[in-house]
Structures are given as C-alpha cells and as structure tokens.
Design a protein around this motif. Structure first.
Motif, PDB file in Angstrom:
ATOM      1  N   PRO A   8     -50.028  45.045 -25.620  1.00  0.00           N
ATOM      2  CA  PRO A   8     -49.203  44.682 -24.472  1.00  0.00           C
ATOM      3  C   PRO A   8     -48.290  43.500 -24.765  1.00  0.00           C
ATOM      4  CG  PRO A   8     -51.446  45.114 -23.761  1.00  0.00           C
ATOM      5  CD  PRO A   8     -51.430  45.213 -25.256  1.00  0.00           C
ATOM      6  N   THR A  11     -45.339  44.471 -27.198  1.00  0.00           N
ATOM      7  CA  THR A  11     -44.331  45.408 -26.710  1.00  0.00           C
ATOM      8  C   THR A  11     -43.606  44.898 -25.484  1.00  0.00           C
ATOM      9  OG1 THR A  11     -46.022  46.526 -25.432  1.00  0.00           O
ATOM     10  CG2 THR A  11     -45.511  47.432 -27.590  1.00  0.00           C
ATOM     11  N   SER A  12     -44.200  43.956 -24.772  1.00  0.00           N
ATOM     12  CA  SER A  12     -43.563  43.565 -23.519  1.00  0.00           C
ATOM     13  C   SER A  12     -42.610  42.393 -23.683  1.00  0.00           C
ATOM     14  CB  SER A  12     -44.621  43.204 -22.481  1.00  0.00           C
ATOM     15  OG  SER A  12     -45.269  42.023 -22.864  1.00  0.00           O
ATOM     16  N   THR A  13     -42.599  41.769 -24.822  1.00  0.00           N
ATOM     17  CA  THR A  13     -41.837  40.533 -24.892  1.00  0.00           C
ATOM     18  C   THR A  13     -40.514  40.654 -25.613  1.00  0.00           C
ATOM     19  OG1 THR A  13     -42.831  39.940 -26.982  1.00  0.00           O
ATOM     20  CG2 THR A  13     -43.947  39.196 -24.984  1.00  0.00           C
ATOM     21  N   GLY A  14     -40.431  41.566 -26.554  1.00  0.00           N
ATOM     22  CA  GLY A  14     -39.232  41.575 -27.374  1.00  0.00           C
ATOM     23  C   GLY A  14     -39.126  40.295 -28.186  1.00  0.00           C
ATOM     24  N   ARG A  18     -35.955  38.081 -30.350  1.00  0.00           N
ATOM     25  CA  ARG A  18     -35.458  36.772 -29.954  1.00  0.00           C
ATOM     26  C   ARG A  18     -35.756  35.710 -31.009  1.00  0.00           C
ATOM     27  NH1 ARG A  18     -34.343  36.938 -24.425  1.00  0.00           N
ATOM     28  NH2 ARG A  18     -33.410  34.913 -24.769  1.00  0.00           N
ATOM     29  N   ASP A 137     -41.249  33.661 -18.870  1.00  0.00           N
ATOM     30  CA  ASP A 137     -40.123  33.990 -19.754  1.00  0.00           C
ATOM     31  C   ASP A 137     -40.143  33.125 -21.010  1.00  0.00           C
ATOM     32  OD1 ASP A 137     -39.361  35.755 -17.834  1.00  0.00           O
ATOM     33  OD2 ASP A 137     -37.405  34.888 -17.443  1.00  0.00           O
ATOM     34  N   ALA A 140     -42.744  34.428 -23.331  1.00  0.00           N
ATOM     35  CA  ALA A 140     -42.320  35.689 -23.946  1.00  0.00           C
ATOM     36  C   ALA A 140     -41.265  35.446 -25.023  1.00  0.00           C
ATOM     37  CB  ALA A 140     -41.769  36.628 -22.878  1.00  0.00           C
ATOM     38  N   ASP A 141     -40.426  34.434 -24.829  1.00  0.00           N
ATOM     39  CA  ASP A 141     -39.355  34.150 -25.785  1.00  0.00           C
ATOM     40  C   ASP A 141     -39.830  33.297 -26.962  1.00  0.00           C
ATOM     41  OD1 ASP A 141     -37.648  35.585 -24.209  1.00  0.00           O
ATOM     42  OD2 ASP A 141     -36.592  33.876 -23.355  1.00  0.00           O
TER      43      ASP A 141
ATOM     44  N   ARG B  98     -38.299  40.728 -16.442  1.00  0.00           N
ATOM     45  CA  ARG B  98     -37.889  40.079 -17.690  1.00  0.00           C
ATOM     46  C   ARG B  98     -37.283  41.086 -18.667  1.00  0.00           C
ATOM     47  NH1 ARG B  98     -42.487  38.081 -19.078  1.00  0.00           N
ATOM     48  NH2 ARG B  98     -43.016  39.563 -20.701  1.00  0.00           N
ATOM     49  N   ILE B  99     -37.955  42.223 -18.842  1.00  0.00           N
ATOM     50  CA  ILE B  99     -37.464  43.216 -19.796  1.00  0.00           C
ATOM     51  C   ILE B  99     -36.135  43.798 -19.322  1.00  0.00           C
ATOM     52  CG2 ILE B  99     -37.950  45.447 -20.872  1.00  0.00           C
ATOM     53  CD1 ILE B  99     -40.970  44.683 -20.624  1.00  0.00           C
ATOM     54  N   GLN B 102     -33.407  41.473 -20.083  1.00  0.00           N
ATOM     55  CA  GLN B 102     -33.080  41.513 -21.520  1.00  0.00           C
ATOM     56  C   GLN B 102     -32.200  42.722 -21.824  1.00  0.00           C
ATOM     57  OE1 GLN B 102     -36.932  41.565 -23.414  1.00  0.00           O
ATOM     58  NE2 GLN B 102     -37.116  39.333 -23.468  1.00  0.00           N
ATOM     59  N   GLU B 304     -41.813  48.545 -20.760  1.00  0.00           N
ATOM     60  CA  GLU B 304     -43.237  48.336 -20.545  1.00  0.00           C
ATOM     61  C   GLU B 304     -43.460  47.937 -19.095  1.00  0.00           C
ATOM     62  OE1 GLU B 304     -45.341  49.177 -22.692  1.00  0.00           O
ATOM     63  OE2 GLU B 304     -44.177  49.198 -24.543  1.00  0.00           O
ATOM     64  N   LEU B 309     -48.976  49.469 -19.816  1.00  0.00           N
ATOM     65  CA  LEU B 309     -49.839  48.380 -20.283  1.00  0.00           C
ATOM     66  C   LEU B 309     -51.253  48.487 -19.726  1.00  0.00           C
ATOM     67  CD1 LEU B 309     -47.274  45.459 -19.845  1.00  0.00           C
ATOM     68  CD2 LEU B 309     -47.857  46.671 -21.954  1.00  0.00           C
ATOM     69  N   ASP B 313     -52.712  51.971 -21.894  1.00  0.00           N
ATOM     70  CA  ASP B 313     -53.367  51.147 -22.915  1.00  0.00           C
ATOM     71  C   ASP B 313     -54.830  50.864 -22.606  1.00  0.00           C
ATOM     72  OD1 ASP B 313     -51.029  51.092 -24.298  1.00  0.00           O
ATOM     73  OD2 ASP B 313     -50.517  49.009 -23.869  1.00  0.00           O
ATOM     74  N   ASP B 335     -37.573  49.405 -24.308  1.00  0.00           N
ATOM     75  CA  ASP B 335     -37.174  48.007 -24.080  1.00  0.00           C
ATOM     76  C   ASP B 335     -35.746  47.740 -24.595  1.00  0.00           C
ATOM     77  OD1 ASP B 335     -39.602  47.744 -22.874  1.00  0.00           O
ATOM     78  OD2 ASP B 335     -40.409  46.240 -24.216  1.00  0.00           O
ATOM     79  N   ILE B 336     -35.598  46.894 -25.635  1.00  0.00           N
ATOM     80  CA  ILE B 336     -34.232  46.610 -26.099  1.00  0.00           C
ATOM     81  C   ILE B 336     -33.964  47.243 -27.464  1.00  0.00           C
ATOM     82  CG2 ILE B 336     -33.813  44.530 -24.725  1.00  0.00           C
ATOM     83  CD1 ILE B 336     -34.631  42.887 -27.206  1.00  0.00           C
TER      84      ILE B 336
END
Lengths: 417, 417
Positions: A8, A11-14, A18, A137, A140-141, B98-99, B102, B304, B309, B313, B335-336
């Motif tokens: 999780p 995949t959820s943050t990217g 970044r 955020d 996640a970044d 957030r996603i 992005q 996601e 998730l 998952d 996502d991105i």
C-alpha cells in the motif's frame, strides 16, 4: 510463499517519482507548510465550518471539556443562517482555499528558482484542506525537513498559536512526522519583504487620491479581546502597532511625504472589551473631522476573505459613507503580490539557515503577565503550554459567558451569535 | 463620489496574473476537469463522506425525495464504525485526493509541454475538493473552454454518470459556467494509452513469476447490480469485458505468449444479483483448479484507494491464500504512470479537435432496454435524462429495499450496511 508485490505504501505515494528531484544545497527535500484559517467554499459548508471553529478550545475554552462539542454544535446550528447570508453576499463561499493554493504555488516556484528543492503544502485550521492532509502529503512525498510558515504576519494565540498547537498534536501522535527536523517562523510583521509589499500596495491607492499628501491611511486589523493581550500575554497588539509604524515609515520614503494614519480593530465589542479603537467608531470620528479621502488597509490577513470582501467592502464602507467620507479606497490584500511572495521565500531561507525552532518555542508566551490557576484546564504538552492553556481558558471562557448572558459582543458582531 | 477601488472579484481571483499566459493554438485557456469519487482523509470524515454518498440519488433513489437525506443520515451514522475500521487499516484515510492531485499536476505538465495553455482541476463527487471548487477555480482563472475527463475509463451510471449530472446541475444554476464551450469524454476503456499502460504494469508482474507463461491474470473490476446493466442500460459490463480482452491482446504482443485470464467483479452479492463472477468465488475456483501464480489487476479504477489497498490487498489476498494460491501478486494502480498520463493528454487533445460534447450527450444511455414509468421520479433536465432517472430509481431503490429487509447484500459486503 505469498507475496503482495506492491505494498500500500509504495503504490499509493508515487514517492519514487517525486524522489528524483534529489537534494539541493546538500540537504534533504524541504516541506514548507503554509498555515491559514480555511473557509467554507459552499453555502452548505458554513455550518460545519462554524462547528470546527467553536470546537477549538483556542477560540472558546469550557471548564468541562465534554461540553465543548455540544456547545459547538449548538452555536453553529443557531448562527449558520446569518453567516451563510454573509458568504452569499461575496459569491457563495470563501476564496481563501483558492488564494492560499495560489500563494503556495508561487512560493514553491520562487524557492525552486533559487535552487531549493522545496514543496509547499497548505494546512488549514478549520476547513479543507486540513492540517492532516498537509502532513500526510509530506510523508508521501518523502520530505526530510519541515519549515512552518503562518500566513499571519502577526502572532496571536487564536491564529498562529492555534495552528502551531494543532501541528504539535499531530506530531505527538505520528512518529514519522515527529522525527522530521522542524523550523517554525513565529511572525514576520517587521520583515522587509512584507513591509515593502504593503507599502507598495498602499502607495498606489494614495497616489490615486486627488491630494495624495492629505489622504488618510486607515489600518484595520482583526481585533482580539483585550484580555488575550493583557492577561494571557498575546503579543498581537504590540506586533500590529509596530507593523503599522514600519509600513508608514516605508510609505513616507516611497512617497516623499508623511501621510496621517489611524490604526483600528475590526469587530464590535459588547460587554467584553476588545482592542481599541474599534474600526466603526474610528470611521465615524474621521468623518466628523472632515476626512474625505480614506485609504483602508486590511493589515492582519494577507488574503482576501470574508473580513475584507464583506466586512470592509460592504459594512464599513457604508459606515464611512454615512460619516461623510466620500472617497473610500480599499487597498487589496497581498494575495500573490511578487514582493510579498519573494519576502516569504527569504523567510524560509533565513529559517533554514538557522537552528531548529520547535512548535512549543513558536507558540511560547511572555511570562510577565498575570497567571491563573491552571490545574482544571491543563491538557497540554509541557509546563509552558499548561500556562498557556490556563490563561486562555480563563479569558476565553469568561468572555464567552459574558457574551452569552448579555446577548452582545464580538461573536454577535461578526454574525456568529 | 465613493469608490471601492478593488472590487471583490478583482482582488480575490488573481485573474490578471493568470491571464498573462495567453492563448496557445489560437484558442482560449482550457480547463481540464478530472472527475473522481473522493474519499475521506481523516477518520472523523468517514461519516460525513458516507452521508454524501447515500444522499446521491444515483446511488440510492427513493420514491419520496424528502426521505433521501434522513435515510442518508441514518445509514451513514449506523455504518460509519465498520467503514472507519477499514480506513484505519490503510493508514487512517483515503489517498485518493493526493493521488488525483498528482495526476492533475502531471497531466497539466504534459499538456503545457505540448503547447496547450491548459490548467487541470480536480472535481470530486462525494468529498473535498468538490465539483463546486473546480468550477469556481476555473471562473477565477478566466478559463475559456472546458474539457471533462472522468478518471473512470469505463462509463457507469453510478460513477461518470453521477459526476456528469452533478456538473450539469452546476451549469444550470451558473450562467458564467453555462456559457463556456464544453467537451466531455465519456469513456476510454479502448484507448491505446490506457490499454498500453495497463499491459505494461501487468507485464512486469507476469515476468516476475517463476513460470511467466502459466501465470494467471486476474482482472477484478468494481461490481454494479446486474439490473443497472440489464434494465437501466448501463454500458459498464460491455466496456469492462472489451477492455480486458484488449489488454490481454496487448499483453500477448509484449510477452510473446498468451496467458490464461479471468475477469471477476468485486463486492459480494446477497439477494440482489450483481455482475458475475464474483471475485471471492472466482478466487476459490482458481485455487481448486491448482492455480499457484496469480497476477491480480484492479481494472476499473486508475488510482489506489480503499478497494485496492484494503479489499484486494487484505481481504481477497486472504481468500486467495486460503484457497491455495501461493503467489498473489497485485498489479499497482496506474496513478501517475507516464504512459497513462500521456494517454490522458492524447484524449484531451483529440476531444479538443472534435465538436462540443455536452453533459447530456456524455451521460446518455442506450434506448434498447426495458423502460419503467418515470413520472414519479422525474426531476431531470430533458427527456433523455428523465428516462435515465426513472430507470435508476427502479433498480436502485428495489435493490436497496431488498438489502435492507434481508440484511445481506453489496452494501453489507463493503461495510456500509
């Protein structure tokens, strides 16, 4: 063996994407958190927004914490009608989220142009996007260190103070956030970038008056109860007064002449005394003195909001006109003024060049004022914050009770009671 | 004469600054509106989010509209405990805002690199930032034309359809928004950018299996009640099936071999039949057939969220493991993903090269299915939308009543009843 290939978190943050920006100036990625109040964007959000406001013990503190939420519900339910009317008169909602996000984008651009791998985040105190979103955020970044920048140039218990304490609560319950180095900017009412930007905006309005040398500059700051300053040690009044003087000096340098000026505080006061003079009374007086050209400066907020668009542009303008002031020119809020944004970037860089300043330090109050017994209301982090809580409880609750009983006061004046 | 020099509109928008970008390709500034569901970011937001979901007549339609809000309040209050638990298990909130932001930033960058003066806006259906914020931001930014891009590749009444109708309501009540030219992208399940991006992500997971040629590809789409498709004319199932076939073709080209695959629908079904086969039953069957390596593809959302998730998952992984599937590999959501974002940019440009497509056209349903009397539920914009409303009312309400009475069904399965 069972595998979950993409966790999780991954995949959820990217975060991978970044991260590529790398580290400038030999340090990690910097997250700059912009603090502001927040405001309802839709008419149906006005009630819930008011609920959040009154549920904040920095706004009203009850001796019995269990009553905080029912009371917040009661006040927000009773008063949302009148407040909705005010928001309807400025287009159906607050522009604060939009303007604050524009400020965040502009500040981020300037910081990156200066070679700093900084990302800006908006953290509102009473409406979306909330402080929690900014924190999640940043995590996640993959942010490595944090700079906290209130969009309040002047410190007050009820604005920057409340936001610092909210961030501190989140830090205490989140080890990932807690371990990040943090630098808090307490206030910047005397910073050249802010002072110059204000003087520049005022200069344009003064220069547009028929006789620029005699135009009267009128600073209208958001008021607070006098007890916040005199009993709880809020430095707000001192910072506002020093700020107005600095702006007038800078304005005189730019114009080549000194204009007369007045500093007053918005929001009428009933039984509880707020900082004086009050804006409406000061407008009456200036009208009686024969002032015709008035340049009105909203000094305590940096963005257009309900207090500028509705209170100044509609209510105070009416009072001024009735008092004989024929030329009422309102100086716009700073919003994304380039000098202001560049000044904010200076503040971030200065902060990063210095030592860490934690949230306790940023929220600290002077100890040269009266103290009250605190044990009943203590809930804070450490000794200094318990002092803070105790003082606040006393002034906030007594002011509120007086107003509730008398039916008059600042909360009535701004349409909340 | 009394002047208010800076009007609310001027000072609150910063439009002057944003206008400077000018017009690329000889046309005005383009606003690209990304539609998605929204999700609660804090545990205390779960209840209000559920309320918004159930207050949507596209989710549950009652014959007596006056009951809609009390019912939404009742369900959201009763069920928020279980739903909060699910959000706690994925870190305390939904990552969807957030996603999506992005994705919006990345898409805007690609469009600007291609010379288009485009700005992207996020419009969520059930949580902040709401559709209203996107509309007010576009107006403040002086946007000249609008492209509407759902972050749902497959059209369904309950997803893209509901968002199109929300936008239409806002357009009808706002002349400034209504006069902007609009181009809506209905779905893009067969677009090469999306199909290639999906095949690319799946390829990596298949290639990582011990025997790539025998790895079983398992598409899990979000389910809808069968009556949506068979009675209301929702094209969702047809688009999902065609999409899975296209992705498998593309995957075979990339890998040089054809893998076995299954398409199933998430969310268990009680008395109301949903699209089949159900994901949990299909997992049991594959386990019994001796499948060991499973590559699980969330096909109907591009980000996601709680359904990937938590549901895939955690819940489905457990079922798969119990069924003897030893290697459960979940393909991440797009996502991105650069191929995906580039595909979205293609879609925007193709849309702009074509004629206007209004929200009615984008939400239109096939007329080859059964019809119900609509007069009781009609509230819509025109004939076609009244047909839409009538069909939806029948299937949504009967499904809900059955579930409420029986105590079993899809809303129970996803923790909402």
């Amino acid at each position: 063996m069972t595998q979950v290939d993409s966790s999780p978190v991954e995949t959820s943050t990217g975060a991978g994407t970044r991260q590529e920006g790398g580290c400038a100036e030999g340090r990690g990625k910097v997250g700059v958190v912009l603090l502001n109040l927040g405001g309802p964007e839709r008419i149906q959000d006005v009630g819930p927004f008011l609920y959040n406001l009154f549920a904040d013990p920095e706004i009203i503190r009850l001796p019995t914490p269990a009553l905080q939420k029912p009371l917040a519900w009661l006040i927000s339910t009773l008063r949302s009608g009148k407040s909705r009317e005010a928001y309807r008169s400025i287009g159906g909602g607050s522009p604060l989220r939009r303007i604050t996000e524009q400020q965040a984008r502009e500040l981020q651009s300037v910081l990156r142009q200066r070679g700093l791998e900084a990302t800006t985040y908006v953290a509102m105190r009473y409406w979306h996007p909330f402080t929690e979103s900014a924190v999640s955020d940043m995590k996640a970044d993959g942010i490595h260190e944090v700079v906290v920048l209130p969009l309040y140039p002047h410190f007050s218990i009820s604005t920057s103070g409340s936001s610092f304490r909210e961030l501190q609560r989140l830090r205490q319950s989140d080890p990932d956030f807690a371990h990040l180095p943090i630098r808090c900017i307490r206030s910047y009412y005397d910073h050249p970038g802010y002072v110059n930007a204000m003087a520049g905006l005022i200069e344009r309005q003064v220069a547009a008056c028929p006789d620029p040398a005699s135009a009267h500059v009128f600073f209208s700051a958001h008021g607070v109860p006098k007890s916040y300053v005199e009993e709880a040690g809020d430095p707000y009044q001192q910072e506002i007064e020093a700020c107005a003087a600095l702006i007038m000096d800078r304005l005189a340098e730019r114009l080549g002449h000194r204009n007369p000026f007045t500093l007053a505080y918005q929001s009428r006061v009933g039984p509880v005394e707020w900082l004086k003079p009050y804006t409406d009374e000061a407008l009456h007086e200036l009208g009686e003195q024969g002032v015709k050209d008035l340049v009105v400066v909203p000094i305590s907020f940096v963005s257009e909001h309900i207090e500028t668009l509705e209170e100044i542009d509609i209510e105070y303008r009416e009072i001024a006109t009735e008092s004989g002031i024929t030329n009422f020119r309102r100086v716009p809020a700073l919003d994304i003024d380039p000098t202001f944004i560049s000044g904010l970037a200076d503040l971030v860089q200065q902060s990063m060049a210095g030592p860490e300043v934690n949230l306790d330090q940023a929220a600290a109050l002077s100890t040269t004022v009266k103290l009250y017994p605190q044990d009943k209301w203590a809930w804070g982090w450490n000794n200094s914050s318990e002092v803070w809580n105790g003082r606040l409880a006393m002034v906030g609750f007594s002011a509120f009770l007086l107003e509730l009983l008398s039916g008059r006061g600042p909360l009535h004046a701004i349409g909340l009671l």
